[in-house]
Design a protein around this motif. Structure first.
Motif, mmCIF file in Angstrom:
data_model
loop_
_atom_site.group_PDB
_atom_site.id
_atom_site.type_symbol
_atom_site.label_atom_id
_atom_site.label_comp_id
_atom_site.label_asym_id
_atom_site.label_seq_id
_atom_site.Cartn_x
_atom_site.Cartn_y
_atom_site.Cartn_z
ATOM 1 N N ARG A 138 47.371 1.134 2.596
ATOM 2 C CA ARG A 138 47.951 0.014 3.298
ATOM 3 C C ARG A 138 48.296 0.423 4.722
ATOM 4 O O ARG A 138 48.775 1.535 4.970
ATOM 5 N N ASN A 161 44.237 -14.427 -1.015
ATOM 6 C CA ASN A 161 44.122 -12.977 -0.892
ATOM 7 C C ASN A 161 45.208 -12.480 0.050
ATOM 8 O O ASN A 161 46.170 -11.855 -0.354
ATOM 9 N N LYS A 162 45.081 -12.795 1.340
ATOM 10 C CA LYS A 162 46.029 -12.289 2.335
ATOM 11 C C LYS A 162 46.931 -13.371 2.938
ATOM 12 O O LYS A 162 47.733 -13.079 3.807
ATOM 13 N N THR A 208 37.288 -14.247 2.115
ATOM 14 C CA THR A 208 37.552 -12.836 1.829
ATOM 15 C C THR A 208 36.750 -12.326 0.641
ATOM 16 O O THR A 208 36.803 -11.139 0.331
ATOM 17 N N LYS A 217 53.116 -10.321 0.251
ATOM 18 C CA LYS A 217 53.114 -11.531 1.087
ATOM 19 C C LYS A 217 53.615 -12.768 0.342
ATOM 20 O O LYS A 217 53.688 -13.853 0.910
ATOM 21 N N HIS A 221 38.853 -2.495 6.600
ATOM 22 C CA HIS A 221 39.434 -2.851 5.310
ATOM 23 C C HIS A 221 38.345 -3.202 4.286
ATOM 24 O O HIS A 221 38.407 -4.236 3.600
#
Length: 320
Positions: free
Chosen positions: A236, A53-54, A13, A80, A287
């Motif tokens: 978002r 990151n995600k 990322t 998350k 994104h």
């Protein structure tokens, strides 16, 4: 100081163009380009520090890493990460901040300008030979409108929302900061949410995703939009009800939509945002509003700073 095990779960990322400076502490670093949910526990079981990151970190993943001391998030969003589990296991969570104050507002206006002036369909029509077919110096197949004099409704008054407002003012737009939905009496600097829905020519979102903001704009809100505005979302996925967005576009209730975020990323072939992506009045980008080279470098630098500060005993950007 013992050698720290640092595990990066989704190094892919971060762009290859930037330099990720290794922390100035004794360590070994293992970098994975991406990590599937079922791979997380095994990959972090011996980690002292996790960079992500995600990737999601729930109670099971956190419990699977008994040595874990720090989760360094290479992003601002931290929904998350199970913060209760982190507190229970003594894990510090830090995130990056204030890195996107130029790149996200600039991307917001790139979407806004492209849609307001129909840049994408005009470009496609030139490639398709429409200019020659028209037989004159210009043609008027798609709408074009100025920003000067238009009303910009900004939802979210943090650093990004404020920067977008300044850019809007520079274009001669009238800027309205929205009050929280369903909340009155926020003071003279804020316009009631429903009023912003009614009078704005452009509505741009710069607020976090949480239970109070999920589907913040849905069928009810689209029905209020008297000016048929553009909807811009660089914040978002989930702030806008995407099925309701498709209905609003098909009904002509809005002028168009520019989205850099969707509820599922990537969305998949059958996702509603893929269905609307080819429309002339829609632009969807993957994104990347945050991803100028300068901003991505700032993210990488902050991650290193977070690790070094934690090891010194002075953690920064602490979420929990």
């Amino acid at each position: 100081m013992s050698n720290l095990s640092i595990v990066v779960l989704d190094g892919g990322t971060l762009s290859d163009e930037i330099e990720f400076r290794p922390p100035d502490v004794p360590h070994t670093m293992t970098v994975y380009e991406r990590t599937a949910p079922e791979e997380v526990a095994a990959r972090i079981q011996d980690a002292d520090i996790v960079v992500l990151n995600k990737v999601a970190m729930g109670p099971d993943e956190i419990a699977a890493a008994p040595k874990l001391k720090l989760i360094a998030i290479a992003a601002t969003g931290h929904d998350k990460i199970d913060q209760a589990a982190c507190r229970a296991h003594g894990v510090t969570v830090s995130n990056v901040r204030e890195y996107a104050v130029n790149t996200v507002p600039e991307h917001t206006f790139a979407l806004l300008l492209a849609l307001r002036r129909s840049i994408v369909p005009y470009r496609a029509s030139v490639i398709a030979g429409r200019w020659e077919e028209a037989g004159q110096f210009c043609y008027f197949d798609y709408p074009i409108a100025d920003l000067s004099g238009a009303t910009l409704g900004v939802i979210g008054d943090g650093s990004l929302g404020k920067r977008v407002a300044k850019l809007g003012e520079a274009f001669g737009m009238r800027v309205l900061f929205s009050a929280y939905k369903g909340v009155d009496g926020m003071g003279p600097l804020y316009t009631p949410f429903d009023e912003v829905m009614r009078v704005a020519d452009v509505i741009t979102l710069h607020c976090p995703l949480m239970p109070a903001t999920r589907n913040l704009i849905s069928d009810r809100e689209f029905a209020l939009m008297e000016r048929k505005p553009l909807i811009i979302n660089t914040a978002r996925g989930g702030l806008v009800d995407e099925e309701a967005l498709e209905r609003a576009l098909e009904a002509g209730a809005i002028a168009g939509a520019g989205f850099d975020v969707v509820t599922t990323e990537p969305p998949g072939e059958n996702h509603v945002m893929r269905r609307i992506a080819a429309r002339d009045d829609v632009i969807i980008t993957p994104h990347v509003a945050w991803a100028s080279r300068e901003a991505v470098q700032a993210v990488a630098d902050q991650v290193t700073d977070m690790i070094e500060s934690y090891v010194r005993g002075t953690p920064i950007n602490v979420v929990c």
